[in-house]
Design a protein around this motif. Structure first.
Motif, short mmCIF file in Angstrom:
data_model
loop_
_atom_site.label_atom_id
_atom_site.label_comp_id
_atom_site.label_asym_id
_atom_site.label_seq_id
_atom_site.Cartn_x
_atom_site.Cartn_y
_atom_site.Cartn_z
N MET A 83 0.80 -1.22 0.00
CA MET A 83 0.00 0.00 0.00
C MET A 83 0.84 1.27 0.00
SD MET A 83 -2.92 -0.68 -0.56
CE MET A 83 -3.80 0.80 -0.28
N GLY A 84 1.97 1.23 0.71
CA GLY A 84 2.81 2.43 0.82
C GLY A 84 3.24 2.96 -0.54
N LYS A 85 3.49 2.04 -1.48
CA LYS A 85 3.94 2.49 -2.80
C LYS A 85 2.79 3.12 -3.58
CE LYS A 85 6.84 -0.36 -5.01
NZ LYS A 85 7.38 -1.72 -5.37
N ALA A 86 1.60 2.58 -3.42
CA ALA A 86 0.42 3.17 -4.08
C ALA A 86 0.14 4.55 -3.49
CB ALA A 86 -0.79 2.25 -3.92
N GLU A 87 0.27 4.67 -2.17
CA GLU A 87 0.01 5.95 -1.49
C GLU A 87 1.03 7.01 -1.91
OE1 GLU A 87 -2.12 3.85 2.35
OE2 GLU A 87 -0.04 4.53 2.51
N GLN A 88 2.26 6.56 -2.12
CA GLN A 88 3.30 7.48 -2.59
C GLN A 88 2.92 8.09 -3.95
OE1 GLN A 88 6.28 8.39 -1.16
NE2 GLN A 88 6.89 9.59 -2.95
N LEU A 89 2.44 7.23 -4.86
CA LEU A 89 2.03 7.72 -6.18
C LEU A 89 0.81 8.64 -6.05
CD1 LEU A 89 2.42 4.56 -8.46
CD2 LEU A 89 3.96 6.51 -8.22
N GLN A 90 -0.10 8.27 -5.17
CA GLN A 90 -1.29 9.10 -4.93
C GLN A 90 -0.89 10.52 -4.53
OE1 GLN A 90 -3.38 8.15 -1.29
NE2 GLN A 90 -5.37 8.43 -2.31
N GLN A 91 0.09 10.61 -3.63
CA GLN A 91 0.57 11.93 -3.17
C GLN A 91 1.25 12.69 -4.30
OE1 GLN A 91 0.15 13.58 -0.38
NE2 GLN A 91 -1.20 11.89 0.20
N GLU A 92 2.14 11.99 -5.01
CA GLU A 92 2.94 12.68 -6.04
C GLU A 92 2.10 13.21 -7.18
OE1 GLU A 92 6.43 10.65 -7.58
OE2 GLU A 92 6.74 9.85 -5.57
N PHE A 93 1.04 12.51 -7.52
CA PHE A 93 0.25 12.89 -8.70
C PHE A 93 -1.03 13.62 -8.33
CE2 PHE A 93 3.19 9.81 -10.40
CZ PHE A 93 3.42 10.23 -11.70
N ARG A 94 -1.20 13.97 -7.06
CA ARG A 94 -2.48 14.53 -6.61
C ARG A 94 -2.80 15.86 -7.27
NH1 ARG A 94 -2.03 15.48 -0.30
NH2 ARG A 94 -4.07 16.41 -0.64
N SER A 95 -1.76 16.61 -7.66
CA SER A 95 -2.03 17.91 -8.28
C SER A 95 -2.60 17.74 -9.69
CB SER A 95 -0.75 18.75 -8.34
OG SER A 95 0.19 18.10 -9.16
N LEU A 96 -2.38 16.60 -10.31
CA LEU A 96 -2.91 16.36 -11.66
C LEU A 96 -4.35 15.88 -11.62
CD1 LEU A 96 -0.01 14.47 -13.52
CD2 LEU A 96 -0.54 16.90 -13.51
N HIS A 97 -4.63 14.99 -10.66
CA HIS A 97 -5.93 14.32 -10.66
C HIS A 97 -6.05 13.54 -9.36
CE1 HIS A 97 -9.19 11.71 -12.15
NE2 HIS A 97 -9.29 12.51 -13.19
N PRO A 98 -7.23 13.46 -8.75
CA PRO A 98 -7.34 12.62 -7.56
C PRO A 98 -7.16 11.14 -7.91
CG PRO A 98 -9.45 13.68 -8.08
CD PRO A 98 -8.47 14.15 -9.10
N ILE A 99 -6.51 10.43 -7.02
CA ILE A 99 -6.29 8.99 -7.19
C ILE A 99 -6.76 8.29 -5.93
CG2 ILE A 99 -4.50 7.19 -7.38
CD1 ILE A 99 -2.77 9.16 -8.93
N GLU A 100 -7.45 7.16 -6.12
CA GLU A 100 -7.85 6.34 -4.99
C GLU A 100 -6.91 5.15 -4.91
OE1 GLU A 100 -11.90 4.24 -3.97
OE2 GLU A 100 -12.24 5.88 -5.40
N VAL A 101 -6.56 4.71 -3.71
CA VAL A 101 -5.71 3.53 -3.60
C VAL A 101 -6.44 2.43 -2.82
CG1 VAL A 101 -3.56 4.85 -3.75
CG2 VAL A 101 -4.51 4.32 -1.53
N ARG A 102 -6.25 1.20 -3.24
CA ARG A 102 -6.92 0.05 -2.63
C ARG A 102 -5.99 -1.16 -2.57
NH1 ARG A 102 -12.96 0.16 -2.36
NH2 ARG A 102 -13.33 2.40 -2.41
N GLU A 103 -6.25 -2.03 -1.61
CA GLU A 103 -5.68 -3.37 -1.66
C GLU A 103 -6.42 -4.14 -2.76
OE1 GLU A 103 -3.60 -4.75 0.84
OE2 GLU A 103 -3.79 -3.33 2.51
N PHE A 104 -5.77 -5.17 -3.31
CA PHE A 104 -6.47 -5.99 -4.32
C PHE A 104 -7.79 -6.53 -3.75
CE2 PHE A 104 -2.00 -6.65 -5.90
CZ PHE A 104 -2.17 -5.99 -7.11
N ALA A 105 -7.75 -6.93 -2.49
CA ALA A 105 -8.93 -7.56 -1.88
C ALA A 105 -10.03 -6.56 -1.55
CB ALA A 105 -8.50 -8.32 -0.63
N GLU A 106 -9.72 -5.28 -1.67
CA GLU A 106 -10.71 -4.24 -1.30
C GLU A 106 -11.46 -3.67 -2.49
OE1 GLU A 106 -8.48 -2.13 2.52
OE2 GLU A 106 -8.47 -1.20 0.53
N LEU A 107 -11.36 -4.32 -3.64
CA LEU A 107 -11.94 -3.76 -4.86
C LEU A 107 -13.36 -4.25 -5.11
CD1 LEU A 107 -8.79 -4.20 -7.14
CD2 LEU A 107 -9.75 -2.00 -6.42
#
Ligand code: ATR
Length: 270
Positions: free
Chosen positions: A154-178
């Motif tokens: 999850m930490g790696k997905a959250e890192q991308l979420q933070q870095e790209f947040r100015s472009l577009h909102p991103i949601e992050v999930r575990e595979f099992a949470e979809l």
């Protein structure tokens, strides 16, 4: 004759020399392009000497995309977003310049070659490593309705979420949470296909019309393409088209002419 090469390790099976030879024939450009395996310890000196000796441009593949990004004196916006480079050249002042054509290659293959809309669509990106990072900027620029990143760590997905947040909102999930969600486009950017594995997701995630895209390719169908076909995807595509499109964009940067790609993709598939 201008000299180009793709560097990586391993690089022996790279299709890039064939692709660029076809581009050169098609556009009448006098270029030579080879695949060169380089050791990590030799990377810096190799790149320096390649350009000092008159080399005109390099493509860079795994595992060196981050290292050459760090080496460069000048970096395009899309390389900065990816924090990695797959294309190097000298700018008019002689500065080593890093660009990244992977993301635009993916988008062009989806949008232009396969008529897959990204705008206003619900997109699921599987993976949060280098391949996912390289694709994100170009995907978000297409203005999807939503973009969810699912990743084991999850930490790696959250890192991308933070870095790209100015472009577009991103949601992050575990595979099992979809479960319960639906997507119009599912892109596999994990490296699981190397081991013939697919991310642990359910076929119920596919909307009635859904394109599944594997950024990887292999000799036959990739594991994810097979999974997608069984899951009922409207389109199940592998990454051959992306490979050719990222190469075409690099060729255009170097040569100032954008080659036609459909015939090259067809030839590679044949
Ligand atoms: P690349 O440059 O090909 O993206 P990478 O940066 O090592 O390579 O990223 C590999 C991606 O595949 C990551 O998203 C990785 O998940 P983690 O971030 O949790 O490591 C994913 N991946 C690889 N093997 C996996 C596996 N067995 N199960 C789940 N995810 C896997």
């Amino acid at each position: 004759m201008s000299r180009y090469a793709v560097i990586g390790k391993p690089v022996g099976h790279s299709k890039s020399p064939l692709i660029h030879r076809l581009f050169a024939e098609q556009t009448g450009q006098d270029v030579q392009y080879e695949a060169i395996e380089v050791e990590l310890e030799a990377l810096t000196i190799f790149v320096k000497q390649f350009f000092e000796n008159g080399g005109a441009g390099l493509n860079v593949t795994l595992p060196y995309k981050e290292q050459v990004y760090a080496l460069a004196q000048s970096r395009s916006n899309r390389a900065q977003q990816a924090q990695a480079a797959n294309t190097l050249f000298l700018d008019t002042d002689g500065n080593l310049t890093a660009d990244n054509t992977d993301g635009i290659g993916l988008v062009r293959d989806l949008r232009d070659n396969n008529r897959v809309e990204i705008r206003d669509r619900r997109v699921l990106l599987l993976g949060a490593g280098g391949a996912a990072r390289g694709a994100l900027g170009a995907l978000l620029a297409e203005a999807p309705a939503s973009l969810v990143i699912a990743n084991r760590t999850m930490g790696k997905a959250e890192q991308l979420q933070q870095e790209f947040r100015s472009l577009h909102p991103i949601e992050v999930r575990e595979f099992a949470e979809l479960s319960g969600m639906h997507f119009d486009l599912i892109i596999n950017a994990t490296s699981m296909g190397i081991h013939n594995e697919v991310p642990p997701i359910s076929a119920t995630l596919l909307a009635t019309t859904c394109c599944c895209y594997d950024m990887m390719y292999s000799h036959g169908k990739t594991a994810f393409v097979e999974w997608a076909e069984q899951a009922g995807a409207t389109q199940a595509l592998d990454g051959i088209g992306m490979l050719v499109e990222q190469a075409a964009e690099a060729f255009a940067i170097w040569r100032g002419v954008h080659p036609e790609t459909a015939s090259v993709i067809a030839q590679l598939r044949g």
